[in-house]
Design an enzyme around this catalytic site. Structure first.
Site, PDB file in Angstrom:
ATOM      1  N   GLU A 124      43.489  85.797  18.344  1.00 14.69           N
ATOM      2  CA  GLU A 124      42.456  85.590  17.337  1.00 14.69           C
ATOM      3  C   GLU A 124      41.271  86.540  17.577  1.00 14.69           C
ATOM      4  O   GLU A 124      40.159  86.121  17.874  1.00 14.69           O
ATOM      5  CB  GLU A 124      42.048  84.108  17.314  1.00 14.69           C
ATOM      6  CG  GLU A 124      40.911  83.723  16.388  1.00 14.69           C
ATOM      7  CD  GLU A 124      41.098  84.078  14.906  1.00 14.69           C
ATOM      8  OE1 GLU A 124      42.240  84.307  14.450  1.00 14.69           O
ATOM      9  OE2 GLU A 124      40.071  84.153  14.208  1.00 14.69           O
ATOM     10  N   TRP A 125      41.535  87.841  17.445  1.00 14.86           N
ATOM     11  CA  TRP A 125      40.507  88.874  17.514  1.00 14.86           C
ATOM     12  C   TRP A 125      39.561  88.671  18.706  1.00 14.86           C
ATOM     13  O   TRP A 125      40.042  88.434  19.803  1.00 14.86           O
ATOM     14  CB  TRP A 125      39.764  88.958  16.165  1.00 14.86           C
ATOM     15  CG  TRP A 125      40.740  89.089  15.020  1.00 14.86           C
ATOM     16  CD1 TRP A 125      40.975  88.191  14.011  1.00 14.86           C
ATOM     17  CD2 TRP A 125      41.660  90.187  14.769  1.00 14.86           C
ATOM     18  NE1 TRP A 125      41.970  88.659  13.159  1.00 14.86           N
ATOM     19  CE2 TRP A 125      42.399  89.877  13.593  1.00 14.86           C
ATOM     20  CE3 TRP A 125      41.932  91.401  15.407  1.00 14.86           C
ATOM     21  CZ2 TRP A 125      43.385  90.729  13.068  1.00 14.86           C
ATOM     22  CZ3 TRP A 125      42.900  92.247  14.878  1.00 14.86           C
ATOM     23  CH2 TRP A 125      43.605  91.910  13.722  1.00 14.86           C
ATOM     24  N   TRP A 140      47.691  80.109   7.115  1.00  9.00           N
ATOM     25  CA  TRP A 140      47.357  80.873   8.305  1.00  9.00           C
ATOM     26  C   TRP A 140      47.301  79.907   9.470  1.00  9.00           C
ATOM     27  O   TRP A 140      46.420  79.082   9.503  1.00  9.00           O
ATOM     28  CB  TRP A 140      46.008  81.595   8.185  1.00  9.00           C
ATOM     29  CG  TRP A 140      45.773  82.427   9.406  1.00  9.00           C
ATOM     30  CD1 TRP A 140      45.183  82.029  10.575  1.00  9.00           C
ATOM     31  CD2 TRP A 140      46.205  83.782   9.603  1.00  9.00           C
ATOM     32  NE1 TRP A 140      45.216  83.055  11.485  1.00  9.00           N
ATOM     33  CE2 TRP A 140      45.835  84.133  10.920  1.00  9.00           C
ATOM     34  CE3 TRP A 140      46.889  84.723   8.813  1.00  9.00           C
ATOM     35  CZ2 TRP A 140      46.120  85.393  11.461  1.00  9.00           C
ATOM     36  CZ3 TRP A 140      47.150  85.963   9.357  1.00  9.00           C
ATOM     37  CH2 TRP A 140      46.759  86.285  10.669  1.00  9.00           C
ATOM     38  N   ARG A 187      54.137  86.476   4.712  1.00  8.16           N
ATOM     39  CA  ARG A 187      53.137  87.543   4.663  1.00  8.16           C
ATOM     40  C   ARG A 187      52.898  88.065   6.081  1.00  8.16           C
ATOM     41  O   ARG A 187      52.510  87.303   6.971  1.00  8.16           O
ATOM     42  CB  ARG A 187      51.821  87.013   4.069  1.00  8.16           C
ATOM     43  CG  ARG A 187      50.706  88.031   4.144  1.00  8.16           C
ATOM     44  CD  ARG A 187      49.391  87.562   3.539  1.00  8.16           C
ATOM     45  NE  ARG A 187      48.415  88.637   3.692  1.00  8.16           N
ATOM     46  CZ  ARG A 187      47.216  88.512   4.256  1.00  8.16           C
ATOM     47  NH1 ARG A 187      46.786  87.339   4.679  1.00  8.16           N
ATOM     48  NH2 ARG A 187      46.426  89.551   4.380  1.00  8.16           N
ATOM     49  N   ASN A 222      41.551  84.603   0.640  1.00  6.73           N
ATOM     50  CA  ASN A 222      41.529  83.827   1.878  1.00  6.73           C
ATOM     51  C   ASN A 222      40.335  82.882   1.820  1.00  6.73           C
ATOM     52  O   ASN A 222      39.194  83.321   1.642  1.00  6.73           O
ATOM     53  CB  ASN A 222      41.370  84.731   3.100  1.00  6.73           C
ATOM     54  CG  ASN A 222      42.573  85.647   3.309  1.00  6.73           C
ATOM     55  OD1 ASN A 222      43.591  85.529   2.617  1.00  6.73           O
ATOM     56  ND2 ASN A 222      42.464  86.556   4.254  1.00  6.73           N
ATOM     57  N   GLN A 266      47.898  90.808  15.795  1.00  3.88           N
ATOM     58  CA  GLN A 266      47.749  89.456  16.319  1.00  3.88           C
ATOM     59  C   GLN A 266      49.046  88.881  16.889  1.00  3.88           C
ATOM     60  O   GLN A 266      49.003  87.914  17.644  1.00  3.88           O
ATOM     61  CB  GLN A 266      47.183  88.538  15.230  1.00  3.88           C
ATOM     62  CG  GLN A 266      45.790  88.970  14.790  1.00  3.88           C
ATOM     63  CD  GLN A 266      45.205  88.060  13.725  1.00  3.88           C
ATOM     64  OE1 GLN A 266      45.396  88.293  12.533  1.00  3.88           O
ATOM     65  NE2 GLN A 266      44.501  87.018  14.142  1.00  3.88           N
ATOM     66  N   HIS A 268      45.715  95.449   8.095  1.00  2.00           N
ATOM     67  CA  HIS A 268      45.067  94.239   8.610  1.00  2.00           C
ATOM     68  C   HIS A 268      44.308  94.647   9.885  1.00  2.00           C
ATOM     69  O   HIS A 268      44.605  94.194  10.979  1.00  2.00           O
ATOM     70  CB  HIS A 268      46.097  93.141   8.875  1.00  2.00           C
ATOM     71  CG  HIS A 268      45.516  91.747   8.901  1.00  2.00           C
ATOM     72  ND1 HIS A 268      45.960  90.730   8.083  1.00  2.00           N
ATOM     73  CD2 HIS A 268      44.525  91.200   9.646  1.00  2.00           C
ATOM     74  CE1 HIS A 268      45.277  89.622   8.335  1.00  2.00           C
ATOM     75  NE2 HIS A 268      44.399  89.879   9.289  1.00  2.00           N
ATOM     76  N   ASN A 288      43.374  93.713   4.015  1.00  2.00           N
ATOM     77  CA  ASN A 288      43.012  92.339   4.292  1.00  2.00           C
ATOM     78  C   ASN A 288      41.520  92.244   4.578  1.00  2.00           C
ATOM     79  O   ASN A 288      41.018  92.893   5.502  1.00  2.00           O
ATOM     80  CB  ASN A 288      43.759  91.803   5.518  1.00  2.00           C
ATOM     81  CG  ASN A 288      43.336  90.381   5.847  1.00  2.00           C
ATOM     82  OD1 ASN A 288      43.648  89.456   5.091  1.00  2.00           O
ATOM     83  ND2 ASN A 288      42.591  90.186   6.926  1.00  2.00           N
ATOM     84  N   GLU A 289      40.826  91.446   3.782  1.00  2.00           N
ATOM     85  CA  GLU A 289      39.424  91.118   4.038  1.00  2.00           C
ATOM     86  C   GLU A 289      38.548  92.307   4.404  1.00  2.00           C
ATOM     87  O   GLU A 289      37.988  92.354   5.514  1.00  2.00           O
ATOM     88  CB  GLU A 289      39.316  90.081   5.160  1.00  2.00           C
ATOM     89  CG  GLU A 289      39.944  88.759   4.837  1.00  2.00           C
ATOM     90  CD  GLU A 289      39.631  87.685   5.900  1.00  2.00           C
ATOM     91  OE1 GLU A 289      38.975  88.012   6.910  1.00  2.00           O
ATOM     92  OE2 GLU A 289      40.036  86.539   5.712  1.00  2.00           O
TER      93      GLU A 289
HETATM   94  C1  GBH Z   1      40.894  85.794   8.743  1.00  2.00           C
HETATM   95  O1  GBH Z   1      39.559  86.116   8.824  1.00  2.00           O
HETATM   96  C2  GBH Z   1      41.731  86.970   9.202  1.00  2.00           C
HETATM   97  O2  GBH Z   1      42.326  87.610   8.105  1.00  2.00           O
HETATM   98  C3  GBH Z   1      42.777  86.581  10.193  1.00  2.00           C
HETATM   99  O3  GBH Z   1      43.295  87.723  10.794  1.00  2.00           O
HETATM  100  C4  GBH Z   1      42.190  85.623  11.190  1.00  2.00           C
HETATM  101  O4  GBH Z   1      43.054  85.331  12.240  1.00  2.00           O
HETATM  102  C5  GBH Z   1      41.858  84.342  10.445  1.00  2.00           C
HETATM  103  O5  GBH Z   1      41.014  84.604   9.384  1.00  2.00           O
HETATM  104  C6  GBH Z   1      41.170  83.294  11.287  1.00  2.00           C
HETATM  105  O6  GBH Z   1      39.912  83.744  11.684  1.00  2.00           O
HETATM  106  O7  GBH Z   1      33.822  85.182  16.320  1.00  2.00           O
HETATM  107  O8  GBH Z   1      31.696  84.920  15.223  1.00  2.00           O
HETATM  108  O9  GBH Z   1      32.574  87.124  15.616  1.00  2.00           O
HETATM  109  C7  GBH Z   1      38.722  85.036   8.470  1.00  2.00           C
HETATM  110  C8  GBH Z   1      37.361  85.278   8.913  1.00  2.00           C
HETATM  111  C9  GBH Z   1      37.300  86.581  10.930  1.00  2.00           C
HETATM  112  C10 GBH Z   1      35.929  84.655  10.555  1.00  2.00           C
HETATM  113  C11 GBH Z   1      36.820  86.631  12.365  1.00  2.00           C
HETATM  114  C12 GBH Z   1      35.503  84.707  11.973  1.00  2.00           C
HETATM  115  C13 GBH Z   1      35.000  86.116  13.807  1.00  2.00           C
HETATM  116  C14 GBH Z   1      33.599  85.645  13.780  1.00  2.00           C
HETATM  117  N1  GBH Z   1      37.206  85.247  10.362  1.00  2.00           N
HETATM  118  N2  GBH Z   1      35.487  86.055  12.439  1.00  2.00           N
HETATM  119  S1  GBH Z   1      32.879  85.720  15.365  1.00  2.00           S
END
Ligand code: GBH
Length: 514
Positions: free
Chosen positions: A469-470, A462, A114, A345, A57, A159, A203-204
Site C-alpha cells: 500500500e504505497w 479494491w 482490473r 474510485n 503493488q 498505475h 489511475n487517479e
Molecule cells: C487508491 O488511491 C489507489 O488507486 C490504490 O493503488 C490504492 O492502493 C488504494 O487507493 C488504497 O489507498 O498515506 O497520507 O500519504 C486512493 C487514494 C492514495 C489515498 C494513497 C491515500 C496516501 C495518503 N489513496 N494516499 S498518505
C-alpha cells in the site's frame, strides 16, 4: 477449500441480518431510514463484477527478466520514504503466481479483473527503443488464462510506476513524456488489444500528481509548491487524450474496445448551511474531480472556478499570469470527449468549510481557500484518511450524472483497510468491518443505478488481495484475500469478505430473501 454449500450458508447468514429487516442499519452512526436503509434488488444483467490490483503493488520481480527500474523501485529503496522501509521487490510475487491469482478470481466468480501493466517491464527505459519480450509474455499469459476462465481483463496502462529513465529526463514535467506514453500505449494496443476490450489510461492522476509532486508522499517524492502540479496535470491530460486518439485512429475499428480514465473523488459535505461553505464544496469537487473530468468530459478546458481561483491567487502573489496553464483551441478540441467511459474510485467523504488562505505560500490546497476533515463520529478504518460514508458514494454518483451528462461509468475501486494489520491471521480472516463496507457501498450503488438512473456498468473491489500500500507499505491491508508476507510463498487465504462478495456477485446484487 470449503465446499460451495458451506460458503453459501455462511455468507447468507452474514448478509441476512442486514437485508432482512428494514430497521437494521449497517452502521450505528448512520440510521436515517430514508438514507441509510439497505436496498434489495439486482443490478442490470450485463453488470460487470470484478476486483482490482496494480502492478507495483502485487507483482514483485522488480528487476527480473529484463524489467527496468521504475520511480517506485527507486523511491521505495530510498530510506525513510515508506513505512519501515518496505518495498515492492517481492510484494505478492504475482509475477510468478498467475495460477494462484487466477484461482482466486475463479473462486470469486468475477466477470472482470482490473490490473495494471508495468511500463518498465515492457519498455525498460520507457521508450520503444527496446521492447522486453518477457514482459509482454507475462501479460499475455495472464490475459490468456483470464479469458480461458471467462474473465474479461480491464487494463490500466499507468498505475503510478513511471520508468525511472523517463523520470531522470524530467518525468511528467517534461512534455516529451506525452510522446513516450503514447508510444507505450500504442504498443500495448497493438500487442494486447485483440484480447483486451477495456483500457484505462491513467489511475487517479489527482493522487499521483498531488502526492508525487507537491506533498512528496508518493514517488517521485517531489515537494514543489503551487506550480508543478498544474503543469504535470496538463501533460497527463494531453497524454491521455493522445492515447485515446491513437486507439480511435488505429485500433478501434478492428479491436472494438473502449478507452477511459480512472479518477478518484471524495464526496464533500458543507460544514454549515452558509453560502460560503456550500461554495467551498463545489470548489472541492472541481479541484479534485473537475480538474480532469471537465477537460475530458465537458469542453477540453479546466472548470471556470479553477481558472478564476488560480488566476486570482497568482495575481495576489505578484505573478503576471496564472500558475494554471492554458489549453490552445486545438488542444481543447483534441481533449474534449476523449473517454469512452469514466472510471471512478470512491473511498470516503469529507466535511468541508470555506477558509481563506494567505496569498503566500502558493499551493494547490491554498488555491482552494478551504479546509476539510472527517467528522469524528463517523465509523473508522485502519487508515486515517478513510472513514466509511456509504451515502456519500450515492451522492457523488448523482452529482457526476448531473454534471457530466450521465457518462458510462465503471466503479474501478472501492474498498476498506481494516485496523490491526498486524493482528493474527485468524482475526484478519473474519473481516466483518470490510463486509460492512462492501455491503453498504454496493447497496448505495444499487440505489444510484436503480433509483437515480446513473449509468453504472460495473464495480471493481479494491483489492483482490492484501498488497503493497504505497507509502504505508504492508501495514495497510485492503484485500479480500489475506496474503502472508512473512512466508516466502506468499500464500493467499480467502477472508469472510471474499465469500460475501462472491455471494453478491452470484446474486447480481441483493435479492429478496425468504
Ligand atoms: C487508491 O488511491 C489507489 O488507486 C490504490 O493503488 C490504492 O492502493 C488504494 O487507493 C488504497 O489507498 O498515506 O497520507 O500519504 C486512493 C487514494 C492514495 C489515498 C494513497 C491515500 C496516501 C495518503 N489513496 N494516499 S498518505
Amino acid at each position: 477449500m470449503e465446499s460451495a454449500t458451506t460458503v453459501k450458508s455462511d455468507t447468507q447468514s452474514w448478509i441476512k441480518p442486514f437485508l432482512a429487516d428494514s430497521d437494521r442499519f449497517v452502521y450505528d452512526q448512520f440510521t436515517d431510514p430514508t438514507r441509510d436503509s439497505l436496498m434489495r434488488g439486482k443490478f442490470p444483467p450485463t453488470f460487470a463484477w470484478g476486483v482490482a490490483t496494480a502492478a507495483y503493488q502485487i507483482e514483485g520481480a522488480w528487476d527480473e527478466d529484463g524489467k527496468g527500474p521504475s520511480i517506485w523501485d527507486v523511491y521505495s529503496h530510498k530510506e525513510g520514504n515508506v513505512y519501515q522501509n518496505h518495498n515492492g521487490d517481492v510484494a505478492c510475487d504475482s509475477y510468478h503466481k498467475i495460477d494462484e491469482d487466477v484461482k482466486m478470481l475463479k473462486e470469486l466468480k468475477v466477470s472482470h479483473y482490473r490490473f495494471s501493466l508495468s511500463w518498465a517491464r515492457i519498455l525498460p527505459d520507457g521508450t520503444v527503443k527496446t521492447v522486453n519480450q518477457s514482459g509482454l509474455t507475462y501479460y499475455r499469459n495472464l490475459i490468456d488464462r483470464l479469458l480461458e476462465a471467462n474473465i474479461q481483463p480491464m487494463v490500466t496502462l499507468y498505475h503510478w510506476d513511471l520508468p525511472q529513465a523517463l523520470q531522470d529526463a524530467g518525468g511528467w514535467e517534461n512534455d516529451t513524456t506525452i510522446v513516450h506514453f503514447n508510444n507505450y500505449a500504442d504498443l500495448c494496443f497493438r500487442e494486447l488489444g485483440d484480447k483486451v476490450k477495456l483500457w484505462i489510461t491513467f489511475n487517479e492522476p489527482y493522487e499521483f500528481i498531488r502526492e508525487g509532486y507537491e506533498t512528496g508522499c508518493l514517488a517521485p517524492g517531489l515537494e514543489h509548491q503551487g506550480t508543478t502540479v498544474y503543469r504535470v496535470a496538463h501533460n497527463v491530460i494531453k497524454a491521455h487524450a493522445k492515447a485515446w486518439h491513437t486507439y480511435s485512429n488505429t485500433y478501434r475499428e478492428r479491436q472494438n474496445g473502449y478507452v477511459g480514465i480512472t479518477l478518484v473523488s471524495n464526496w464533500p459535505i458543507p460544514a454549515s448551511d452558509s453560502k460560503t461553505d456550500i461554495e467551498a464544496t463545489e470548489r472541492f469537487l472541481q479541484f479534485m474531480l473537475g480538474w480532469f473530468a471537465h477537460p475530458i468530459l465537458v469542453n477540453g478546458d479546466y472548470p471556470e472556478i479553477m481558472k478564476q481561483d488560480v488566476l486570482r491567487k497568482s495575481r495576489e502573489q505578484g505573478l503576471t499570469s496564472s500558475r494554471l496553464p492554458t489549453f490552445s483551441k486545438n488542444e481543447k478540441t483534441l481533449t474534449k470527449g476523449t473517454a469512452d467511459f469514466l472510471g471512478l474510485n470512491y473511498y470516503t467523504t469529507r466535511r468541508v468549510r470555506h477558509a481563506a488562505s494567505p496569498a503566500l505560500p502558493a499551493g494547490y490546497m491554498e488555491d482552494q481557500d478551504l479546509k476539510y476533515w472527517h467528522d469524528q463520529d463517523w465509523p473508522t478504518s485502519g487508515a486515517s484518511w478513510l472513514r466509511p460514508v456509504p451515502w456519500g458514494f450515492r451522492k457523488l454518483l448523482h452529482w457526476i450524472k448531473e454534471r457530466y451528462g450521465n457518462p458510462p461509468l465503471y466503479i474501478t475501486e472501492n474498498g476498506y483497510c481494516d485496523s490491526g494489520a498486524d493482528a493474527d491471521k485468524e482475526r484478519q480472516l473474519s473481516d466483518n468491518d470490510r463486509v460492512k463496507y462492501y455491503i453498504s457501498h454496493i447497496s448505495e450503488l444499487l440505489k444510484a443505478c436503480r433509483l437515480d438512473g446513473v449509468d453504472v456498468r460495473g464495480y471493481m473491489a479494491w483489492s483482490l488481495m492484501d498488497n503493497f500500500e504505497w507509502s504505508d507499505g504492508y501495514s495497510y491491508r485492503f484485500g479480500l484475500y489475506h496474503v502472508d508476507f512473512d512466508d516466502q510463498n506468499r500464500p493467499r487465504t480467502a477472508k469472510t469478505s471474499a465469500k460475501v462478495y462472491s455471494r453478491i456477485i452470484q446474486d447480481n446484487g441483493f435479492p429478496e430473501m425468504e
